[in-house]
Enzyme design. Structure first.
Site, PDB file in Angstrom:
ATOM      1  N   HIS A  34       0.725  -1.204  -0.178  1.00 48.13           N
ATOM      2  CA  HIS A  34      -0.005  -0.096  -0.437  1.00 48.13           C
ATOM      3  C   HIS A  34       1.142   1.035   0.184  1.00 48.13           C
ATOM      4  CE1 HIS A  34      -3.563  -1.731   1.881  1.00 48.13           C
ATOM      5  NE2 HIS A  34      -3.522  -2.611   0.856  1.00 48.13           N
ATOM      6  N   GLU A  41       0.941   3.843   1.738  1.00 44.62           N
ATOM      7  CA  GLU A  41       1.831   4.315   3.013  1.00 44.62           C
ATOM      8  C   GLU A  41       3.083   3.944   3.238  1.00 44.62           C
ATOM      9  OE1 GLU A  41      -1.459   3.500   2.056  1.00 44.62           O
ATOM     10  OE2 GLU A  41      -3.213   4.567   3.137  1.00 44.62           O
ATOM     11  N   CYS A  50      -6.125   1.674   5.568  1.00 46.08           N
ATOM     12  CA  CYS A  50      -7.023   0.680   5.666  1.00 46.08           C
ATOM     13  C   CYS A  50      -6.376   0.104   7.714  1.00 46.08           C
ATOM     14  CB  CYS A  50      -6.467  -0.047   4.607  1.00 46.08           C
ATOM     15  SG  CYS A  50      -4.678  -1.440   4.743  1.00 46.08           S
ATOM     16  N   CYS A  74      -2.418  -0.076   7.465  1.00 41.62           N
ATOM     17  CA  CYS A  74      -1.478   1.334   7.423  1.00 41.62           C
ATOM     18  C   CYS A  74      -2.062   1.877   8.739  1.00 41.62           C
ATOM     19  CB  CYS A  74      -1.753   2.159   5.981  1.00 41.62           C
ATOM     20  SG  CYS A  74      -1.782   0.970   4.364  1.00 41.62           S
TER      21      CYS A  74
END
Ligand SMILES: [Zn+2]
Length: 148
Positions: free
Chosen positions: A52, A54, A82, A85
């Site tokens: 992801h 992040e 999410c 993260c």
């Protein structure tokens, strides 16, 4: 601050061109007024569900600064982080998180798990959201419409 979200938008477009989910993130160093790292989702490219935006931005910034934490740094991202993260954001001791639009289904900072609102955790993060919301949510909606 607008220019930071413009850079995020460019990163989201980059992801979209690679058929990745158009989500982006960057780490900003407010003391030195500079962007330390930027990224977009690259799950497909990496064959990795953890890739992801992040997390990639956090790892890149740590590597660049030779640090295992990002005290005093801010994370900017296109969508509410999410659960995975958000957890890494707490572990890295980031100061503030700014995101363009919230995520009712998958967000974990202010929606669902609401980690960003908990008062009993050993680290507090300041959260700001609602920046260029329409632009970013349009991009995501368009992407998922196409994919279905
Ligand atoms: Zn995530």
């Amino acid at each position: 601050m607008n220019y930071i979200f413009d850079i995020l938008y460019q990163q989201s477009i980059k992801a979209q061109k690679k058929k990745e989910v158009p989500i982006s993130a960057l780490i900003f160093d407010p003391k030195n007024n500079r962007i330390v790292s930027k990224s977009h989702n690259q799950n497909i490219q990496d064959y990795n569900p953890c890739s992801h935006a992040e997390i990639i931005s956090i790892i890149k910034a740590c590597n660049k600064l030779n640090k295992n934490r990002l005290d005093g740094m801010d994370l900017y991202c296109s969508l509410e982080p999410c659960l995975m993260c958000s957890s890494v954001i707490f572990q890295s001791k980031i100061r503030r998180v700014y995101f363009a639009t919230d995520d009712k289904k998958n967000g974990a900072l202010i929606n669902n798990y609401k980690l960003g609102l908990k008062k009993n955790l050993n680290h507090r993060i300041d959260i700001y959201y609602g920046f260029q919301e329409e632009k970013f949510s349009k991009l995501l909606k368009k992407f998922f419409k196409k994919r279905r």
